[in-house]
Motif scaffolding. Sequence first.
Motif, PDB file in Angstrom:
ATOM      1  N   THR A 142      11.677  14.144   3.972  1.00 33.57           N
ATOM      2  CA  THR A 142      10.486  13.601   3.311  1.00 33.57           C
ATOM      3  C   THR A 142       9.228  13.731   4.169  1.00 33.57           C
ATOM      4  OG1 THR A 142      10.766  11.327   4.128  1.00 33.57           O
ATOM      5  CG2 THR A 142      11.933  11.926   2.098  1.00 33.57           C
ATOM      6  N   TYR A 148       6.340  17.216  -0.159  1.00 27.10           N
ATOM      7  CA  TYR A 148       5.101  16.769  -0.818  1.00 27.10           C
ATOM      8  C   TYR A 148       4.645  17.777  -1.876  1.00 27.10           C
ATOM      9  CZ  TYR A 148       4.730  13.215   2.805  1.00 27.10           C
ATOM     10  OH  TYR A 148       4.977  12.141   3.619  1.00 27.10           O
ATOM     11  N   ASN A 152       4.202  16.964  -5.841  1.00 26.24           N
ATOM     12  CA  ASN A 152       2.880  17.171  -6.446  1.00 26.24           C
ATOM     13  C   ASN A 152       2.979  18.028  -7.702  1.00 26.24           C
ATOM     14  OD1 ASN A 152      -0.093  16.885  -6.268  1.00 26.24           O
ATOM     15  ND2 ASN A 152       0.045  19.126  -6.181  1.00 26.24           N
ATOM     16  N   LYS A 188       6.245   7.339  -1.652  1.00 33.97           N
ATOM     17  CA  LYS A 188       5.656   8.679  -1.572  1.00 33.97           C
ATOM     18  C   LYS A 188       5.463   9.292  -2.959  1.00 33.97           C
ATOM     19  CE  LYS A 188       7.131   9.532   3.157  1.00 33.97           C
ATOM     20  NZ  LYS A 188       7.359  10.575   4.153  1.00 33.97           N
TER      21      LYS A 188
END
Length: 337
Positions: A142, A148, A152, A188
Amino acid sequence: MRTDHDNRRVAGYKTMALIRHFDKKAVNLQRTGRLGTYASCLGAEAIGTAAGLALTRDDYFVPYYRDHATLYLRGVPLHQILQYWGGDERGNAFPADSDARRDLPYCVPIATQLTQAAGIASAAKLRHEHAAVLATCGDGATSRGDFYETLNVAGVWQLPLVVLINNNQWAISVPRGLQTACASLADKAVAAGIPGVQVDGNDLDALLEVLDDALERARAGKGATLIEAISYRLSDHTTADDASRYRKASDLHRAWQNEPVRRLRDTLAEAGLWDAQRETDWQQQCERTVEEAIDTYLNLPPAPATDMLDYLYAELPAALRDQRSALAAVDQEVRHG
Ligand SMILES: [Mg+2]
């Protein structure tokens, strides 16, 4: 009367107990020089099993390296899992008639599987498939850019993707506290605009509830979910690690008090779904099943040396043609003595 839910929990327990036995034997095989470096799933049996039970035949599974229970439930035979960890690429060629037929092989590099999962989810969406993609990773993954970027794009394209983090508190020797300043790994998801859920990773029932919901949302076109399953790595990172050099024995002892296999067994016994006789019978069955798998694995014909190139490239680069010819000559010699 037993409900479907009860049957699913009993099936889950049986898988978890089998995989725990398999895992112990796999470590022993490595210690005696008959398996390569192996990533144990000790303590992660509930996570892997819940994932396998929640996936359907039309879904896609994109594993990381501790997902033995999930791949087993997808229809990959135990001897084939050993074959992969024994360095034989044929272990990654999952049976064409199994649920794993379109699943990706084990991924050892950290987080690279996640962008691939986003690509598969994107294709499934474009083809209007009623299918979800489940990708797994560890807590260390992570912190990677791939993680990420995946979240996204999963958010903005509303992909049918579920990312399941096995937060086992350690990324080799890096503890969760040094991994991120984020209050939770599930948080997150906020920046990606998708739901983030924390769940007890040692609780099969809770995992099933969260995974069923997230996968059904994905299949129904409602977008991606991030799940953080909180657990504890009871093993070394891999057989190439010695966790006693950086981890307190008292922390490990505490974690064992909450381990998932015994916990589910006690819960099932309280509900009248399991007892001592069933346990004895099942443990004997586990031993037989794993012994057979080991026997099959140890008696497999050696892999062709050319496999190391053939499984790596769709089209062999020109610079490697000579090397492949040399390897083919070695194979010829082995075959004909
Ligand atoms: Mg970890």
